[in-house]
Design a protein around this motif. Structure first.
Motif, PDB file in Angstrom:
ATOM      1  N   LEU A  31      60.370 -39.495  34.548  1.00 45.27           N
ATOM      2  CA  LEU A  31      60.121 -40.359  35.716  1.00 45.27           C
ATOM      3  C   LEU A  31      61.037 -39.542  36.914  1.00 45.27           C
ATOM      4  N   ILE A  32      62.138 -38.957  36.481  1.00 39.91           N
ATOM      5  CA  ILE A  32      63.182 -38.321  37.395  1.00 39.91           C
ATOM      6  C   ILE A  32      62.112 -36.847  37.675  1.00 39.91           C
ATOM      7  N   THR A  37      59.025 -33.821  41.696  1.00 40.15           N
ATOM      8  CA  THR A  37      58.069 -32.872  42.050  1.00 40.15           C
ATOM      9  C   THR A  37      56.929 -33.244  42.859  1.00 40.15           C
ATOM     10  N   LEU A  38      56.866 -34.650  43.143  1.00 36.73           N
ATOM     11  CA  LEU A  38      56.057 -35.114  44.047  1.00 36.73           C
ATOM     12  C   LEU A  38      55.927 -34.756  45.485  1.00 36.73           C
ATOM     13  N   PRO A  39      57.095 -34.595  46.324  1.00 38.37           N
ATOM     14  CA  PRO A  39      57.046 -33.994  47.539  1.00 38.37           C
ATOM     15  C   PRO A  39      56.464 -32.605  47.626  1.00 38.37           C
TER      16      PRO A  39
END
Length: 142
Positions: A31-32, A37-39
Motif C-alpha cells: 500500500l505504501i 508511485t501513484l504521483p
C-alpha cells in the motif's frame, strides 16, 4: 506436535490459526509503494507531436550523378565520356553549388587501377562534393 489450549491440557483440542501479522505487514508495504508511485504514474510528459493536418514533406530527393570509371581509366559522367580530369573538376564545381547537392554514385570497374579511382575521389573532395558513394561493390567479390 500439537498445542493445547485452555486450563485442561489433556482435552485433546488443537488450535490451527494462521499468523496474519506477516500478511498484514506485506499488505502495508504494498500500500505504501502504491501511494508513493501513484504521483509518478500520473505525471504527464509533454510531447510536441505533429498535427494531422500538416502536408507531407516535399519529395526532396537530390539529383543522382552516375559516375563510372572503366578498366582503362575512362571516366563516364551520366553516360557521357569525360575527356580529361580538368573537365571532371569543372563538372564537380558546377554541381557543388546546387542545393541540395547531387549524390555521386561511383561505379569503378573491378579491373581499374586504384590510382584512377583515387584521382576521381580527390577531384570530388577538392571541389566540395559531399555525397559520394560506391555502388555495385558486390561485383568486386570473387
Amino acid at each position: 506436535m500439537s498445542m493445547s489450549v485452555g486450563p485442561g491440557a489433556g482435552g485433546g483440542e488443537e488450535l490451527c490459526d494462521i499468523n496474519t501479522t506477516p500478511l498484514i505487514d506485506v499488505m502495508l508495504v504494498l500500500l505504501i509503494m502504491l501511494i508513493l508511485t501513484l504521483p509518478i504514474m500520473t505525471h504527464a510528459v509533454k510531447l510536441d507531436m505533429p498535427n494531422a493536418n500538416n502536408p507531407p514533406p516535399p519529395d526532396a530527393r537530390p539529383e543522382v550523378i552516375d559516375l563510372e570509371v572503366d578498366f582503362d581509366g575512362t571516366i563516364v559522367w551520366n553516360g557521357t565520356v569525360v575527356p580529361s580530369l580538368q573537365t571532371l573538376e569543372n563538372y564537380f564545381r558546377t554541381e557543388a553549388d546546387k542545393t541540395p547537392q547531387p549524390e555521386i554514385h561511383l561505379r569503378p570497374d573491378r579491373r581499374v587501377k586504384y590510382d584512377y579511382v583515387a584521382k576521381v575521389l580527390a577531384a570530388a573532395q577538392h571541389n566540395r562534393m559531399q555525397k559520394i558513394g560506391f555502388v555495385n561493390v558486390g561485383l568486386f567479390a570473387q
